[in-house]
Design a protein around this motif. Structure first.
Motif, short mmCIF file in Angstrom:
data_model
loop_
_atom_site.label_atom_id
_atom_site.label_comp_id
_atom_site.label_asym_id
_atom_site.label_seq_id
_atom_site.Cartn_x
_atom_site.Cartn_y
_atom_site.Cartn_z
N PHE B 18 -1.36 -13.98 9.16
CA PHE B 18 -0.91 -14.06 10.60
C PHE B 18 -0.02 -12.99 10.95
CE2 PHE B 18 -1.86 -18.58 9.86
CZ PHE B 18 -2.44 -18.97 11.37
N ALA B 19 1.00 -12.66 10.11
CA ALA B 19 2.10 -11.45 10.46
C ALA B 19 1.36 -10.11 10.68
CB ALA B 19 2.89 -11.39 9.40
N ALA B 20 0.22 -9.55 9.47
CA ALA B 20 -0.35 -8.49 9.70
C ALA B 20 -1.52 -8.49 9.02
CB ALA B 20 0.56 -7.58 8.64
N PRO B 21 -2.75 -9.07 10.01
CA PRO B 21 -4.07 -9.40 9.59
C PRO B 21 -4.67 -8.07 9.17
CG PRO B 21 -3.80 -9.59 11.94
CD PRO B 21 -2.22 -9.46 11.29
N GLU B 22 -4.12 -6.91 9.59
CA GLU B 22 -4.79 -5.41 9.35
C GLU B 22 -4.78 -5.35 7.82
OE1 GLU B 22 -2.14 -5.82 10.90
OE2 GLU B 22 -2.79 -5.94 13.09
N GLU B 33 -5.25 -11.20 -0.61
CA GLU B 33 -6.00 -9.79 -0.84
C GLU B 33 -5.47 -8.75 0.00
OE1 GLU B 33 -10.07 -10.60 0.15
OE2 GLU B 33 -10.57 -8.43 -0.10
N LEU B 34 -5.16 -7.70 -0.63
CA LEU B 34 -4.54 -6.57 0.02
C LEU B 34 -5.38 -5.82 0.74
CD1 LEU B 34 -1.95 -5.51 0.35
CD2 LEU B 34 -1.83 -4.29 -1.68
N ASP B 45 5.69 -2.32 10.87
CA ASP B 45 6.67 -3.46 11.24
C ASP B 45 6.13 -4.64 10.96
OD1 ASP B 45 8.54 -1.89 12.40
OD2 ASP B 45 8.07 -2.29 14.39
N ASN B 46 4.77 -4.82 11.18
CA ASN B 46 4.05 -6.03 10.82
C ASN B 46 4.27 -6.22 9.27
OD1 ASN B 46 3.49 -6.69 13.40
ND2 ASN B 46 1.24 -6.27 13.41
N VAL B 47 3.94 -5.50 8.25
CA VAL B 47 4.00 -5.62 7.09
C VAL B 47 5.25 -6.04 6.58
CG1 VAL B 47 4.04 -4.32 4.92
CG2 VAL B 47 2.19 -3.80 6.49
N ARG B 48 6.60 -5.37 7.18
CA ARG B 48 7.74 -5.89 7.04
C ARG B 48 8.19 -7.47 7.29
NH1 ARG B 48 9.27 -0.96 9.15
NH2 ARG B 48 9.37 0.60 7.52
#
Ligand code: HEM
Ligand code: SF4
Lengths: 405, 65
Positions: B18-22, B33-34, B45-48
């Protein structure tokens, strides 16, 4: 009949907010001795109110167990050993009352079934269910009890289809779920209703064993039938059924009421589809309907928030208090649907973090805007003071919500 | 920024998706899955945010920044 035990501190609200005593504790005595309930039995438990401390406890399943040992020990002391041994806790034989490695074993079987991707596939079906219920409301006209017409049936039907539970049985399982979460019930009534639920799920499991359906219970039988004893299948099925509808139902109804009290925020969510994800996270944070989750037992002597806690002590983590901590968000007592999503603990934290979170999020992001757009003039049909709240329930919410439009 | 994901620790709650779908997805077994171990600056920002919202501590940023 009118036996009304006092509501434990961590469950008191006014009526959306955690009581101010919790905020005071958070600054003055973040870890303090309080009372926790098990039916009529009240026992001492450490009440943890700060965000960081709550995350520390929930994030450490080694030092803080979900087995319910502390609760059993207190019931044994207050009543007797036999009652304590037979005490129906969270859900026996199931995920939420397990510690690793048993928890890990069961959780790994379930996570593939609840991924974000899988839940997205359910989206069209959930949308259809939401639309059907709104159609019926519109055709019948108001006023209507939003809990019975919308908030409860939508997630009930979704979890029934997902699990493979006959929707026709809903009146019974909804009544039992309600009773299972009611912390004011006598220990005998509590055990009776847990046994009734297990008997119901045992029958469903028996049928699935002989003819596994293409639903979740059927898939568990087909893929893991040999490793999963009946005891665990029944426990898991019961937990998923209960957790799968009561929680979302209460978020939908209580959330609708909160929005009716904040017309500016309601208008934002109704008119701007772009904010729905943030809005859902903020409603989750602000309302935090699960007061504490499972009471933890310390497995060793530990120190939390500077307080020495002994092995065997009971610990209650106040999720609503943690979610109103400045350490989590600025102006935490303000409802702001445009707030950047926070790392709130309304779904818990650590290994027991809500398995159904992707499903619950999907249901809420569909249901709230659909309701508000269908009935732009939605309003409360009784004075606010007359709305009945679920005072003694482990999952907070409203018992009914008369609305008109 | 370098991202590390540990499937043994992951509890499959999907918060990172949800936070960092990319940058994060879930495998068929439900664990993380990375998608991109070295995400572009626009996703930092999204990853943090994903790291903060992960309930199990399965994702981390081994290097500062
Ligand atoms: C808005 C709705 C929901 C809220 C607020 C919520 C909240 C929570 C919380 C706080 C926990 C952690 C309890 C603890 O640590 O003691 C939890 C666990 C759990 N929830 Fe939810 N939940 C929701 C919806 C759902 C749904 C729809 C399902 C259905 C499938 C579900 C299934 C579970 C299960 C199985 C667990 C136990 C996980 C484990 O022990 O590993 N929940 N939930
Ligand atoms: S948020 Fe953490 S626990 Fe959840 S899927 Fe992502 S890595 Fe796994």
């Amino acid at each position: 009949m009118s036996r009304t035990p006092p509501v434990p501190l961590h469950m008191q609200r006014t009526p959306f907010d955690p009581i101010t005593d919790l905020a005071r504790l958070r600054t003055e005595a973040p870890v303090s001795l309080a009372e926790a309930p098990m039916g009529p039995v009240r026992f001492p438990a450490w009440l943890v109110t700060r965000y960081d401390d709550v995350r520390e406890v929930l994030g450490d399943a080694i030092r803080f167990s979900n087995s319910g040992q502390a609760v059993r020990a207190h019931v044994a002391a207050a009543v007797d050993e036999e009652t304590a041994a037979r005490l129906p806790l969270a859900a026996q034989g199931s995920l939420i009352g397990y510690d690793p490695p048993d928890h890990t074993r069961l959780r790994r079987m379930l996570t593939p079934k609840f991924t974000v991707k899988r839940m997205r596939r359910l989206q069209p079906r959930i949308e259809a269910i939401v639309t059907e219920h709104l159609d019926v409301m519109q055709d019948n006209g108001g006023p209507v009890d939003l809990v019975q017409a919308f908030a409860l049936p939508v997630p009930s039907l979704v979890i029934c289809e997902l699990l493979g539970v006959p929707y026709a049985d809903r009146a019974d399982f909804q009544r039992r779920s309600n009773a299972q979460l009611d912390l004011s019930q006598s220990l005998e009534d509590r055990r009776a209703v847990f046994e009734e639920s297990r008997a119901y799920m045992a029958e469903l499991v028996r049928r699935q064993r002989s003819d596994p359906g293409d639903d979740l219970l059927g898939a568990l039988v087909r893929e893991h039938g040999d490793e999963l004893p009946d005891e665990e299948l029944i426990g898991l099925g019961g937990l998923l059924l209960l957790a799968g509808h009561e929680t979302t139902a209460n978020m939908l109804a209580l959330g609708a009421l909160l929005l009716l009290r904040h017309p500016d925020q309601l208008a934002l969510l109704r008119d701007d589809p772009g904010i729905v994800d943030q809005a859902v996270e903020e409603l989750m944070r602000y309302l935090t309907i699960v007061h504490s989750g499972v009471i933890r037992t310390a497995t060793q002597d530990v120190t939390i928030g500077g307080k020495p806690i002994k092995a065997g002590d009971a610990i209650v983590c106040s999720l609503p208090s943690a979610n109103r901590d400045q350490a989590l968000a600025d102006e935490p007592d303000v409802l702001d649907l445009t707030r950047k999503p926070t790392s709130h603990v309304a779904f818990g934290h650590g290994i027991h973090h809500c398995l159904g979170a992707p499903l619950a999020r999907m249901e809420m992001r569909i249901a709230y805007p659909a309701l508000l757009r269908r009935f732009p003039a939605l309003r409360l049909a009784v004075p606010f003071e007359e709305v009945p709240f679920r005072t003694y329930s482990a999952v907070y919410g409203v018992r009914s919500l008369p609305v008109a439009w | 920024m370098r991202v590390h994901a540990d499937r043994e620790i992951c509890v499959g709650a999907g918060n990172c998706v949800f936070a960092a779908p990319e940058v994060f997805d879930q495998n068929d077994d439900g664990t993380v899955e990375l998608l991109d171990p070295r995400p572009a600056a626009e996703h930092h920002d999204n990853v943090r945010d994903a790291v903060a919202r992960c309930p199990s501590g399965a994702i981390s940023l081994p290097e500062p920044g």
